[in-house]
Design a protein around this motif. Sequence first.
Motif, PDB file in Angstrom:
ATOM      1  N   PRO A   1      -5.879  -4.318  -5.219  1.00 57.46           N
ATOM      2  CA  PRO A   1      -5.969  -5.494  -5.243  1.00 57.46           C
ATOM      3  C   PRO A   1      -8.341  -4.631  -4.675  1.00 57.46           C
ATOM      4  CG  PRO A   1      -4.594  -5.756  -3.514  1.00 57.46           C
ATOM      5  CD  PRO A   1      -4.239  -4.803  -4.219  1.00 57.46           C
ATOM      6  N   ALA A   2      -8.616  -5.836  -5.245  1.00 61.74           N
ATOM      7  CA  ALA A   2     -10.090  -4.932  -4.950  1.00 61.74           C
ATOM      8  C   ALA A   2     -10.218  -5.052  -3.505  1.00 61.74           C
ATOM      9  CB  ALA A   2     -10.983  -6.274  -5.743  1.00 61.74           C
ATOM     10  N   GLY A   3     -11.395  -3.751  -3.564  1.00 59.20           N
ATOM     11  CA  GLY A   3     -11.518  -3.229  -1.987  1.00 59.20           C
ATOM     12  C   GLY A   3     -10.618  -1.977  -1.098  1.00 59.20           C
ATOM     13  N   SER A   4      -9.606  -2.547  -2.127  1.00 56.71           N
ATOM     14  CA  SER A   4      -7.693  -1.910  -1.021  1.00 56.71           C
ATOM     15  C   SER A   4      -8.544  -0.270  -1.065  1.00 56.71           C
ATOM     16  CB  SER A   4      -6.959  -2.406  -1.645  1.00 56.71           C
ATOM     17  OG  SER A   4      -6.658  -1.556  -2.039  1.00 56.71           O
ATOM     18  N   ALA A   5      -7.584   0.748   0.091  1.00 60.32           N
ATOM     19  CA  ALA A   5      -8.019   1.539  -0.070  1.00 60.32           C
ATOM     20  C   ALA A   5      -6.697   2.134  -0.969  1.00 60.32           C
ATOM     21  CB  ALA A   5      -7.572   2.252   1.437  1.00 60.32           C
ATOM     22  N   SER A   6      -5.466   1.653  -1.270  1.00 58.39           N
ATOM     23  CA  SER A   6      -4.609   2.050  -2.206  1.00 58.39           C
ATOM     24  C   SER A   6      -5.487   1.921  -3.511  1.00 58.39           C
ATOM     25  CB  SER A   6      -3.729   1.295  -1.457  1.00 58.39           C
ATOM     26  OG  SER A   6      -3.804  -0.107  -2.185  1.00 58.39           O
ATOM     27  N   GLY A   7      -6.509   1.393  -4.262  1.00 62.89           N
ATOM     28  CA  GLY A   7      -6.937   1.996  -4.645  1.00 62.89           C
ATOM     29  C   GLY A   7      -7.407   3.090  -5.196  1.00 62.89           C
ATOM     30  N   ALA A   8      -7.843   3.756  -4.616  1.00 61.78           N
ATOM     31  CA  ALA A   8      -8.404   5.316  -4.736  1.00 61.78           C
ATOM     32  C   ALA A   8      -7.746   5.662  -5.541  1.00 61.78           C
ATOM     33  CB  ALA A   8      -8.736   5.252  -3.664  1.00 61.78           C
ATOM     34  N   PRO A   9      -7.565   6.948  -6.465  1.00 62.71           N
ATOM     35  CA  PRO A   9      -7.345   7.963  -7.403  1.00 62.71           C
ATOM     36  C   PRO A   9      -7.033   8.731  -5.163  1.00 62.71           C
ATOM     37  CG  PRO A   9      -9.539   7.970  -7.323  1.00 62.71           C
ATOM     38  CD  PRO A   9      -9.757   7.149  -7.015  1.00 62.71           C
ATOM     39  N   ALA A  10      -5.508   8.821  -6.305  1.00 59.87           N
ATOM     40  CA  ALA A  10      -4.693  10.717  -5.182  1.00 59.87           C
ATOM     41  C   ALA A  10      -5.316  11.466  -5.723  1.00 59.87           C
ATOM     42  CB  ALA A  10      -3.137  10.159  -5.941  1.00 59.87           C
ATOM     43  N   GLY A  11      -7.119  12.214  -6.321  1.00 60.52           N
ATOM     44  CA  GLY A  11      -7.358  13.381  -6.662  1.00 60.52           C
ATOM     45  C   GLY A  11      -5.783  14.478  -6.418  1.00 60.52           C
TER      46      GLY A  11
ATOM     47  N   ALA B   1       0.967  -1.654  -0.159  1.00 65.98           N
ATOM     48  CA  ALA B   1       0.071   0.296  -0.440  1.00 65.98           C
ATOM     49  C   ALA B   1       0.976   1.211  -0.233  1.00 65.98           C
ATOM     50  CB  ALA B   1      -1.075  -0.266   1.238  1.00 65.98           C
ATOM     51  N   ALA B   2       2.046   1.400   0.291  1.00 65.63           N
ATOM     52  CA  ALA B   2       2.771   2.013   0.766  1.00 65.63           C
ATOM     53  C   ALA B   2       3.612   2.104  -0.559  1.00 65.63           C
ATOM     54  CB  ALA B   2       3.960   2.306   1.919  1.00 65.63           C
ATOM     55  N   ASP B   3       4.206   1.363  -1.676  1.00 61.45           N
ATOM     56  CA  ASP B   3       4.037   1.467  -2.853  1.00 61.45           C
ATOM     57  C   ASP B   3       3.806   2.557  -3.783  1.00 61.45           C
ATOM     58  OD1 ASP B   3       6.604  -0.014  -2.384  1.00 61.45           O
ATOM     59  OD2 ASP B   3       6.060  -1.166  -2.523  1.00 61.45           O
ATOM     60  N   ARG B   4       1.746   1.664  -3.307  1.00 60.11           N
ATOM     61  CA  ARG B   4       0.923   2.717  -4.548  1.00 60.11           C
ATOM     62  C   ARG B   4       0.415   4.038  -3.884  1.00 60.11           C
ATOM     63  NH1 ARG B   4      -0.042  -2.901  -4.079  1.00 60.11           N
ATOM     64  NH2 ARG B   4      -0.224  -4.342  -6.064  1.00 60.11           N
ATOM     65  N   ALA B   5       0.263   4.089  -3.207  1.00 62.59           N
ATOM     66  CA  ALA B   5       0.056   5.579  -2.472  1.00 62.59           C
ATOM     67  C   ALA B   5       0.895   6.697  -2.627  1.00 62.59           C
ATOM     68  CB  ALA B   5      -0.192   5.658  -1.098  1.00 62.59           C
ATOM     69  N   TYR B   6       2.242   6.090  -2.840  1.00 66.02           N
ATOM     70  CA  TYR B   6       3.393   7.397  -2.850  1.00 66.02           C
ATOM     71  C   TYR B   6       3.898   7.349  -4.298  1.00 66.02           C
ATOM     72  CZ  TYR B   6       8.454   8.754  -4.565  1.00 66.02           C
ATOM     73  OH  TYR B   6       9.431   8.770  -4.834  1.00 66.02           O
ATOM     74  N   VAL B   7       2.962   6.685  -5.021  1.00 66.77           N
ATOM     75  CA  VAL B   7       3.169   6.862  -6.978  1.00 66.77           C
ATOM     76  C   VAL B   7       2.152   7.758  -7.078  1.00 66.77           C
ATOM     77  CG1 VAL B   7       3.535   5.786  -8.966  1.00 66.77           C
ATOM     78  CG2 VAL B   7       4.688   4.733  -7.285  1.00 66.77           C
ATOM     79  N   GLN B   8       0.638   7.465  -6.691  1.00 72.65           N
ATOM     80  CA  GLN B   8      -0.325   8.161  -6.761  1.00 72.65           C
ATOM     81  C   GLN B   8       0.092   9.233  -5.829  1.00 72.65           C
ATOM     82  OE1 GLN B   8      -2.989   5.396  -4.899  1.00 72.65           O
ATOM     83  NE2 GLN B   8      -3.568   4.397  -6.257  1.00 72.65           N
ATOM     84  N   HIS B   9       0.583   9.816  -5.347  1.00 72.18           N
ATOM     85  CA  HIS B   9       0.794  10.478  -4.812  1.00 72.18           C
ATOM     86  C   HIS B   9       1.805  11.378  -5.852  1.00 72.18           C
ATOM     87  CE1 HIS B   9      -1.262  10.202  -0.641  1.00 72.18           C
ATOM     88  NE2 HIS B   9      -1.721  10.132  -1.473  1.00 72.18           N
ATOM     89  N   MET B  10       2.814  10.593  -6.361  1.00 67.93           N
ATOM     90  CA  MET B  10       3.567  11.873  -7.027  1.00 67.93           C
ATOM     91  C   MET B  10       3.188  12.156  -8.020  1.00 67.93           C
ATOM     92  SD  MET B  10       6.967  12.959  -6.114  1.00 67.93           S
ATOM     93  CE  MET B  10       7.499  12.006  -4.432  1.00 67.93           C
TER      94      MET B  10
ATOM     95  N   PRO C   1       8.043  13.368 -18.309  1.00 68.33           N
ATOM     96  CA  PRO C   1       8.408  11.894 -18.494  1.00 68.33           C
ATOM     97  C   PRO C   1       7.973  10.897 -17.441  1.00 68.33           C
ATOM     98  CG  PRO C   1      10.353  13.067 -18.817  1.00 68.33           C
ATOM     99  CD  PRO C   1       9.315  14.068 -18.778  1.00 68.33           C
ATOM    100  N   GLU C   2       8.481  11.374 -16.562  1.00 68.71           N
ATOM    101  CA  GLU C   2       8.566  11.542 -15.156  1.00 68.71           C
ATOM    102  C   GLU C   2       7.481  10.702 -14.247  1.00 68.71           C
ATOM    103  OE1 GLU C   2      12.635  12.285 -12.681  1.00 68.71           O
ATOM    104  OE2 GLU C   2      10.884  12.939 -12.475  1.00 68.71           O
ATOM    105  N   ILE C   3       6.044  11.720 -14.667  1.00 69.42           N
ATOM    106  CA  ILE C   3       5.513  11.254 -14.779  1.00 69.42           C
ATOM    107  C   ILE C   3       4.192  10.122 -15.349  1.00 69.42           C
ATOM    108  CG2 ILE C   3       1.980  12.205 -15.148  1.00 69.42           C
ATOM    109  CD1 ILE C   3       3.127  15.423 -14.141  1.00 69.42           C
ATOM    110  N   GLY C   4       4.857   9.816 -17.093  1.00 64.42           N
ATOM    111  CA  GLY C   4       4.323   9.244 -17.755  1.00 64.42           C
ATOM    112  C   GLY C   4       5.070   7.093 -16.914  1.00 64.42           C
ATOM    113  N   ALA C   5       6.326   7.305 -16.682  1.00 60.98           N
ATOM    114  CA  ALA C   5       6.496   6.234 -15.905  1.00 60.98           C
ATOM    115  C   ALA C   5       5.997   5.695 -14.840  1.00 60.98           C
ATOM    116  CB  ALA C   5       8.143   6.312 -15.378  1.00 60.98           C
ATOM    117  N   MET C   6       4.899   6.970 -14.100  1.00 64.59           N
ATOM    118  CA  MET C   6       4.160   5.985 -13.279  1.00 64.59           C
ATOM    119  C   MET C   6       3.592   5.878 -13.086  1.00 64.59           C
ATOM    120  SD  MET C   6       6.148   8.906 -10.235  1.00 64.59           S
ATOM    121  CE  MET C   6       6.000  10.859 -10.890  1.00 64.59           C
ATOM    122  N   GLU C   7       2.603   5.936 -14.199  1.00 63.05           N
ATOM    123  CA  GLU C   7       1.692   6.003 -14.985  1.00 63.05           C
ATOM    124  C   GLU C   7       1.014   4.668 -15.451  1.00 63.05           C
ATOM    125  OE1 GLU C   7       0.174   9.206 -17.312  1.00 63.05           O
ATOM    126  OE2 GLU C   7      -1.286  10.688 -15.545  1.00 63.05           O
TER     127      GLU C   7
END
Length: 220
Positions: free
Chosen positions: A131-141, A71-80, A116-122
């Motif tokens: 995973p379905a239903g996890s909080a980290s699946g929500a978009p960073a907004g 979850a920490a990995d996903r949240a970091y990439v979304q926020h970054m 280009p870093e944004i493209g790589a992170m996306e």
Amino acid sequence: MDMAKALLGRITGAVVASGVLLALAGCGGGEEGGAAKDGAAVIAPGRPGEKARTLSPSEAAGRKPDDSPNAADRAYVQHMVEHHRQALTMSALAPERASAEGVRRLAERISAAQQPEIGAMEKWLALHPAPAGSASGAPAGHDHGAMPGMATPQQLAQLAQAKGAEFDRLFLTLMTAHHEGAVKMAGEVLAAGNNGAVEEMANEVVATQTAEVHRMRAMG
């Protein structure tokens, strides 16, 4: 090195990181430890002074480090991604509003690196959906509270209205804080994340943005 290259380096270096070399079937028989009788054998180099071991594919797979994103990995990439987008918004104002050539060049470098870093992170997010239903699946907004260093809407409006030396001063102030926030976020994921590609992204942010913070302080 941009993050797209970091991701490629992570993928191509995965075999090396796992410490195994793939050999053709029939090569390297007789070593201890579960040599494959059919298909490919996997040679695991020993430590200094020790012999290499021949492993079956299943044994080798069991030895591969687990760097599954958490979850920490996903949240970091979304926020970054969102963090970088704000840096691009700020930098886009510089060509028309900055008076110092150094500020204009800095803004150009930030845009050239972070787009280009944004493209790589996306792409990373597409490859590693939560995973379905996890909080980290929500978009960073626009959760600015979770992203240190983000300028407020009021600060962005002030920057967009400034010009000349006032723009230069405000841009350097806001972008320095922005970079320091990115470095803080990178440090947090280096402590809590698990994925090797994200670790490389974070290390790149620490290296490049720390250097730019020093440069901006010298300019200010």
